[in-house]
Design a protein around this motif. Sequence first.
Motif, PDB file in Angstrom:
ATOM      1  N   ASN A  73      -1.353  32.565  -1.819  1.00  8.12           N
ATOM      2  CA  ASN A  73      -2.155  33.615  -1.204  1.00  8.12           C
ATOM      3  C   ASN A  73      -1.540  34.009   0.122  1.00  8.12           C
ATOM      4  OD1 ASN A  73      -5.268  32.621  -2.542  1.00  8.12           O
ATOM      5  ND2 ASN A  73      -4.493  34.688  -2.632  1.00  8.12           N
ATOM      6  N   VAL A  78      -5.880  37.213  -0.326  1.00 12.14           N
ATOM      7  CA  VAL A  78      -6.896  36.183  -0.575  1.00 12.14           C
ATOM      8  C   VAL A  78      -8.249  36.785  -0.943  1.00 12.14           C
ATOM      9  CG1 VAL A  78      -7.584  35.944   1.862  1.00 12.14           C
ATOM     10  CG2 VAL A  78      -7.839  34.008   0.281  1.00 12.14           C
ATOM     11  N   PRO A  82      -8.828  35.234  -4.884  1.00 14.51           N
ATOM     12  CA  PRO A  82      -9.214  34.031  -4.147  1.00 14.51           C
ATOM     13  C   PRO A  82      -8.692  32.737  -4.751  1.00 14.51           C
ATOM     14  CG  PRO A  82     -11.091  34.959  -5.320  1.00 14.51           C
ATOM     15  CD  PRO A  82      -9.999  35.979  -5.380  1.00 14.51           C
ATOM     16  N   GLY A  84      -5.765  32.421  -6.027  1.00 16.39           N
ATOM     17  CA  GLY A  84      -4.305  32.462  -5.943  1.00 16.39           C
ATOM     18  C   GLY A  84      -3.744  33.575  -6.800  1.00 16.39           C
ATOM     19  N   THR A 110       4.865  31.355  -0.919  1.00 17.29           N
ATOM     20  CA  THR A 110       4.269  32.299   0.025  1.00 17.29           C
ATOM     21  C   THR A 110       5.253  33.381   0.473  1.00 17.29           C
ATOM     22  OG1 THR A 110       4.800  30.839   1.894  1.00 17.29           O
ATOM     23  CG2 THR A 110       2.620  30.593   0.875  1.00 17.29           C
TER      24      THR A 110
END
Length: 226
Positions: A73, A78, A82, A84, A110
């Motif tokens: 996320n 997000v 939420p 991922g 990320t």
Amino acid sequence: MLMNRRAAAAAEVIPDAVRADVVTLWRYHDLRHELRSCDVGIGLGSHDLGVAVVATRLFHEGLFPTIVFTGANAPTTVGRFPRGEAVHYREYAVERGVPAGAILVEPRATNTAENLKFSRALLAERRIPVESVLIMSRPYQQRRAYATCRLVWPEVEVVCASNPLELDDYVRSIGDARRVVDMLVGDTQRIEVYAQRGFAIPQEMPDEVQAAFERLVAAGYTSRLI
């Protein structure tokens, strides 16, 4: 309510004053690779569900037998995903007929380099041989994804793809023209900055692209600049 609808519609329109420069950047990041069968498809996580859309379609067209969805996320994702990015992409694909056993989920990455490094490690762990990859991303991430893969995974052949939407259709799918232009400007900056920092191979940037980038920065599209 009518005013709200009008405001929402206005948010989906690229201003005429910057349209030509936005189109220049949009075309620059679209590598227009010819699609072909690859050993694996890799869907790079982001706020854009279009990555899962194109991955699902190309799987059903037989372009790869295995999909890796990769992404944790970010502050920009997000709220929408939420659980991922990769997890939500997988759910979308499974709901549309991709066998669960054909999907691997890499939930930690990320950034783009981690997307590719962690996907590579996961595929090696599963003993899936890979000589070619079809990387699916947001339209304006294609060039950066390619340049990153050539550096961190140089032995594989790389094909890049995105959900094939025209610019205005893409903006409407996101619902926020300002956000799209900011992201385009940010990714254009990253082509040069990431190469300088050793995160990706260098890519040619024509003068008209550099000039369009500078004008958009001067116009205030700066929220995604490093």
